[in-house]
Design a protein around this motif. Structure first.
Motif, PDB file in Angstrom:
ATOM      1  N   VAL A   1       0.648   6.466   9.289  1.00 33.72           N
ATOM      2  CA  VAL A   1      -0.155   5.239   9.382  1.00 33.72           C
ATOM      3  C   VAL A   1      -0.388   4.701   7.972  1.00 33.72           C
ATOM      4  N   PRO A   2      -0.300   3.394   7.693  1.00 30.71           N
ATOM      5  CA  PRO A   2       0.021   2.306   8.622  1.00 30.71           C
ATOM      6  C   PRO A   2       1.495   1.929   8.644  1.00 30.71           C
ATOM      7  N   ALA A   3       2.371   2.716   7.998  1.00 31.15           N
ATOM      8  CA  ALA A   3       3.796   2.362   7.967  1.00 31.15           C
ATOM      9  C   ALA A   3       4.378   2.262   9.371  1.00 31.15           C
ATOM     10  N   GLU A   4       3.805   3.033  10.321  1.00 32.48           N
ATOM     11  CA  GLU A   4       4.345   3.033  11.664  1.00 32.48           C
ATOM     12  C   GLU A   4       3.947   1.807  12.468  1.00 32.48           C
TER      13      GLU A   4
ATOM     14  N   THR B   1       0.838  -1.195   0.000  1.00 32.29           N
ATOM     15  CA  THR B   1       0.000   0.000   0.000  1.00 32.29           C
ATOM     16  C   THR B   1       0.873   1.246   0.000  1.00 32.29           C
ATOM     17  N   SER B   2       0.658   2.093  -0.995  1.00 32.43           N
ATOM     18  CA  SER B   2       1.393   3.354  -1.105  1.00 32.43           C
ATOM     19  C   SER B   2       0.502   4.509  -0.663  1.00 32.43           C
ATOM     20  N   LEU B   3      -0.115   4.331   0.473  1.00 35.04           N
ATOM     21  CA  LEU B   3      -0.993   5.334   1.068  1.00 35.04           C
ATOM     22  C   LEU B   3      -0.511   5.604   2.481  1.00 35.04           C
ATOM     23  N   GLY B   4      -0.779   6.806   2.972  1.00 31.27           N
ATOM     24  CA  GLY B   4      -0.396   7.143   4.325  1.00 31.27           C
ATOM     25  C   GLY B   4      -1.431   8.053   4.957  1.00 31.27           C
ATOM     26  N   TYR B   5      -1.635   7.895   6.252  1.00 26.43           N
ATOM     27  CA  TYR B   5      -2.644   8.661   6.979  1.00 26.43           C
ATOM     28  C   TYR B   5      -1.980   9.394   8.140  1.00 26.43           C
ATOM     29  N   PHE B   6      -2.171  10.688   8.166  1.00 31.63           N
ATOM     30  CA  PHE B   6      -1.657  11.513   9.256  1.00 31.63           C
ATOM     31  C   PHE B   6      -2.557  12.719   9.451  1.00 31.63           C
ATOM     32  N   GLY B   7      -2.655  13.575   8.407  1.00 30.08           N
ATOM     33  CA  GLY B   7      -3.537  14.725   8.491  1.00 30.08           C
ATOM     34  C   GLY B   7      -4.824  14.508   7.706  1.00 30.08           C
ATOM     35  N   TYR B   8      -5.932  15.018   8.226  1.00 28.91           N
ATOM     36  CA  TYR B   8      -7.233  14.937   7.561  1.00 28.91           C
ATOM     37  C   TYR B   8      -7.783  16.337   7.320  1.00 28.91           C
ATOM     38  N   ASP B   9      -8.792  16.433   6.429  1.00 25.57           N
ATOM     39  CA  ASP B   9      -9.416  17.727   6.147  1.00 25.57           C
ATOM     40  C   ASP B   9      -9.899  18.392   7.431  1.00 25.57           C
ATOM     41  N   ASN B  10     -10.487  17.597   8.296  1.00 22.54           N
ATOM     42  CA  ASN B  10     -10.913  18.091   9.601  1.00 22.54           C
ATOM     43  C   ASN B  10      -9.760  17.854  10.574  1.00 22.54           C
ATOM     44  N   PRO B  11      -9.088  18.898  11.040  1.00 19.16           N
ATOM     45  CA  PRO B  11      -7.914  18.713  11.904  1.00 19.16           C
ATOM     46  C   PRO B  11      -8.214  17.927  13.176  1.00 19.16           C
ATOM     47  N   SER B  12      -9.466  17.908  13.581  1.00 17.52           N
ATOM     48  CA  SER B  12      -9.811  17.166  14.789  1.00 17.52           C
ATOM     49  C   SER B  12      -9.627  15.669  14.608  1.00 17.52           C
ATOM     50  N   TYR B  13      -9.632  15.225  13.355  1.00 18.78           N
ATOM     51  CA  TYR B  13      -9.446  13.811  13.068  1.00 18.78           C
ATOM     52  C   TYR B  13      -7.970  13.444  12.924  1.00 18.78           C
ATOM     53  N   SER B  14      -7.112  14.435  12.781  1.00 19.09           N
ATOM     54  CA  SER B  14      -5.713  14.191  12.423  1.00 19.09           C
ATOM     55  C   SER B  14      -4.931  13.554  13.570  1.00 19.09           C
ATOM     56  N   TYR B  15      -3.833  12.895  13.196  1.00 20.29           N
ATOM     57  CA  TYR B  15      -2.935  12.291  14.166  1.00 20.29           C
ATOM     58  C   TYR B  15      -1.806  13.257  14.508  1.00 20.29           C
ATOM     59  N   THR B  16      -1.124  12.965  15.588  1.00 27.17           N
ATOM     60  CA  THR B  16       0.115  13.648  15.943  1.00 27.17           C
ATOM     61  C   THR B  16       1.214  12.595  16.027  1.00 27.17           C
ATOM     62  N   TYR B  17       2.429  13.059  16.092  1.00 28.95           N
ATOM     63  CA  TYR B  17       3.562  12.137  16.214  1.00 28.95           C
ATOM     64  C   TYR B  17       3.412  11.243  17.438  1.00 28.95           C
ATOM     65  N   ALA B  18       2.818  11.772  18.499  1.00 28.31           N
ATOM     66  CA  ALA B  18       2.640  10.989  19.727  1.00 28.31           C
ATOM     67  C   ALA B  18       1.717   9.789  19.531  1.00 28.31           C
ATOM     68  N   ASP B  19       0.924   9.804  18.445  1.00 26.52           N
ATOM     69  CA  ASP B  19       0.029   8.684  18.164  1.00 26.52           C
ATOM     70  C   ASP B  19       0.742   7.536  17.449  1.00 26.52           C
ATOM     71  N   MET B  20       1.975   7.761  17.014  1.00 25.48           N
ATOM     72  CA  MET B  20       2.686   6.758  16.204  1.00 25.48           C
ATOM     73  C   MET B  20       3.383   5.746  17.113  1.00 25.48           C
ATOM     74  N   THR B  21       2.571   4.912  17.764  1.00 23.73           N
ATOM     75  CA  THR B  21       3.082   3.951  18.745  1.00 23.73           C
ATOM     76  C   THR B  21       2.868   2.501  18.324  1.00 23.73           C
ATOM     77  N   GLY B  22       2.508   2.284  17.075  1.00 19.40           N
ATOM     78  CA  GLY B  22       2.512   0.927  16.552  1.00 19.40           C
ATOM     79  C   GLY B  22       1.192   0.208  16.461  1.00 19.40           C
ATOM     80  N   ASN B  23       0.202   0.599  17.282  1.00 19.81           N
ATOM     81  CA  ASN B  23      -1.067  -0.131  17.246  1.00 19.81           C
ATOM     82  C   ASN B  23      -2.225   0.717  17.739  1.00 19.81           C
ATOM     83  N   LYS B  24      -2.122   2.043  17.609  1.00 23.93           N
ATOM     84  CA  LYS B  24      -3.184   2.934  18.082  1.00 23.93           C
ATOM     85  C   LYS B  24      -4.137   3.303  16.956  1.00 23.93           C
TER      86      LYS B  24
END
Length: 535
Positions: free
Chosen positions: A333-336, A276-299
């Motif tokens: 996500v999901p590379a992390e 998969t050549s897709l990645g998820y971090f920021g979304y149109d609605n910032p409230s949905y977006s991730y932060t680096y602190a969320d990159m813990t492997g299974n969140k």
């Protein structure tokens, strides 16, 4: 006072009627045993064979979601069901905060998780929605080239010379669309040889995968493309399923749910490798977006699905991302995910590409895992022209095809062993970095490492795995050995752990810091030593 009441009413209206995304999780699967007793109603024979070969047992997660639960959620006021996951026993839904919150009263609902993280704790006014493009950006030129450099960099051409070209293996490609794949010359060989097995568009809810977007066309060509003298993919004889999970019109967490749903279908169909050549971090609605602190492997939702996919015996390979030279340079996500092979990008001369996202994960794991050519990679566009483009979108499938061809060469190996051999063959395995991870694999070297592991078993030696490891290590014993003492030493030669173990017993190393350790296994007169990497 009236003004304050008016503001309160306005806020309440926003929370009550704005459309939110959420996941509703269920307590159980009351009919799971019926399906477990009849596994061919859930999975194909090939999927069952893949698990049997790796000693992976069926679990409740393999059973479908209880249909009566789905029906009741679908019928609930103001609720749209967008996707579902049997592995995580949940539905992705959309509706107002109030309508979604009311579902918690249903007896079979365990909990609800809003994509807008703030709503899980308290009601807040929604933030302004700003369009975000999270698809892996590519920079395309129209100069012709050939794929020699990107294949030989990995010594994947040596796999091909030994007739390991992915034959007998199945790859699922999760992307945004595969425009013109069914009509252009670089994929003629795939269709003429019956290597296309089918596909589904989870965004559109139909089987049209050939007229939506060009990104998947380009990534697929890095594996399956074939134009003699111009482009040869790294797995030209593998079979392929094509799944659309990316909605290019907006960036919304429902795409993570589509992703997991496609991974579940890949499992059902007996797929070996997901790329998969897709990645998820920021979304149109910032409230949905991730932060680096969320990159813990299974969140993250997609990371959870990717880890489960691995637990079912598949290998999951993902683009590290193209944010290396931005204010948020880390992998997404999901590379992390803990059990995803994240692929970064290098140039033709094996130097790091400035755009390639870096590690480590927030919890300190090595990421990216490995590297391949992603800058000026050779591929096909939707006109069938052989061009070059840049991005980890392309280093990922180049690596995925090579891994698949490699797995064909060692069909006895589990998915964990394949991943271990690939990492161990990489040029920075003993000294990983935040830019390169374990580095660039050498698949001829990986074959040699795999052969040695087979010889170890034949010669009555212990096999210590996984290596590298995140959480635990274990050792498989040769015949005639019941127990052994495993000792671990740091680089100063100091013993830091010693325990009696039995074959395949997991020994936690969560408490150890990242780095290289030395092990010694002793049982009766047999003593064996080696190195182990802790992520």
């Amino acid at each position: 006072m009236k003004k304050l009441l008016l503001i309160a009413f306005f806020l309440g209206s926003l929370l009550g009627y704005a459309q939110e995304d959420a996941w509703v999780y269920f307590n159980d699967k009351p009919n799971a045993q019926t399906f477990l007793d009849n596994p061919l109603t859930m999975l194909t024979q090939r999927a069952l064979d893949r698990r049997t070969a790796q000693c992976i047992a069926l679990t409740v997660s393999d059973a479908p979601i209880e249909q009566s639960y789905v029906n009741q959620i679908t019928a609930a006021q103001g609720i749209q069901v967008k996707a579902q996951s049997k592995w995580l026993n949940c539905l992705h839904i959309r509706g107002s905060f109030a309508d979604i919150q009311s579902l918690i009263g249903l007896p079979f609902v365990n909990h609800i998780k809003f994509a807008n993280h703030s709503l899980n704790a308290k009601m807040t006014r929604p933030k302004a929605i700003i369009p975000v493009n999270k698809q892996m950006d590519v920079q395309t030129t129209f100069a012709y080239g050939n794929s020699t450099n990107q294949v030989q960099m990995l010594n994947a051409h040596l796999l091909h010379q030994q007739d390991y070209t992915g034959s007998g293996k199945i790859i699922a490609v999760l992307d945004s669309g595969f425009t013109a794949v069914n009509t252009i010359i670089p994929f003629n060989r795939m269709f003429n040889n019956g290597l296309y097995l089918g596909g589904y568009n989870y965004v559109g809810g139909n089987t049209d995968v050939f007229s939506t977007h060009n990104h998947g066309t380009m990534t697929l060509s890095c594996m399956a493309g074939f134009v003699d003298g111009q482009l040869v993919g790294t797995a030209p004889d593998a079979q392929y399923y094509l799944f659309i999970t990316e909605d290019v019109s907006s960036e919304n967490p429902v795409e993570e749910s589509y992703w997991v749903q496609a991974a579940e279908e890949a499992d059902r169909l007996g797929v070996d490798v997901i790329t998969t050549s897709l990645g998820y971090f920021g979304y149109d609605n910032p409230s949905y977006s991730y932060t680096y602190a969320d990159m813990t492997g299974n969140k993250a939702f997609a990371s959870q699905g990717a880890n489960i996919a691995f637990s079912k015996g598949m290998i999951v390979i993902a683009s590290a991302g193209n944010t290396g030279n931005t204010v948020n340079p880390h992998i997404g996500v999901p590379a992390e995910a803990t059990h995803v092979l994240a692929v970064g990008s290098v140039q033709f001369d094996e130097n790091y590409s400035a755009f390639s996202s870096i590690g480590p994960s927030f919890d300190g794991r090595v990421k990216p895992d490995v590297m391949a050519k992603g800058q000026s990679a050779t591929l096909s566009n939707t006109n069938g022209a052989i061009v070059t483009a840049s991005g980890t979108s392309f280093s990922c499938p180049i690596m995925a095809g090579a891994v698949t061809s490699f797995w064909q060469a060692i069909p006895w190996a589990t998915n964990q062993q394949v991943v271990d051999f690939v990492k161990q063959s990489s040029d920075r395995f003993t000294s990983p970095t935040n830019q390169y991870g374990y580095g660039i694999p050498d698949f001829q070297s990986a074959l040699s490492i795999a052969a040695l592991s087979v010889n170890d078993a034949a010669l009555g030696r212990f096999l210590v795995y996984p290596n590298p490891s995140n959480e635990f290590i274990a050792a498989s014993f040769p015949n005639g050995f019941d127990t052994a003492v495993l000792s671990l030493y740091n680089n100063l030669g100091q013993m830091i752990l010693e325990q009696e173990i039995i074959s395949n017993q997991q020994l936690s190393i969560n408490h150890l810091t990242s780095g290289m350790y030395y092990y010694k296994i002793k049982s009766n007169s047999l003593v064996q030593s080696g190195k182990i990497i802790k992520n």
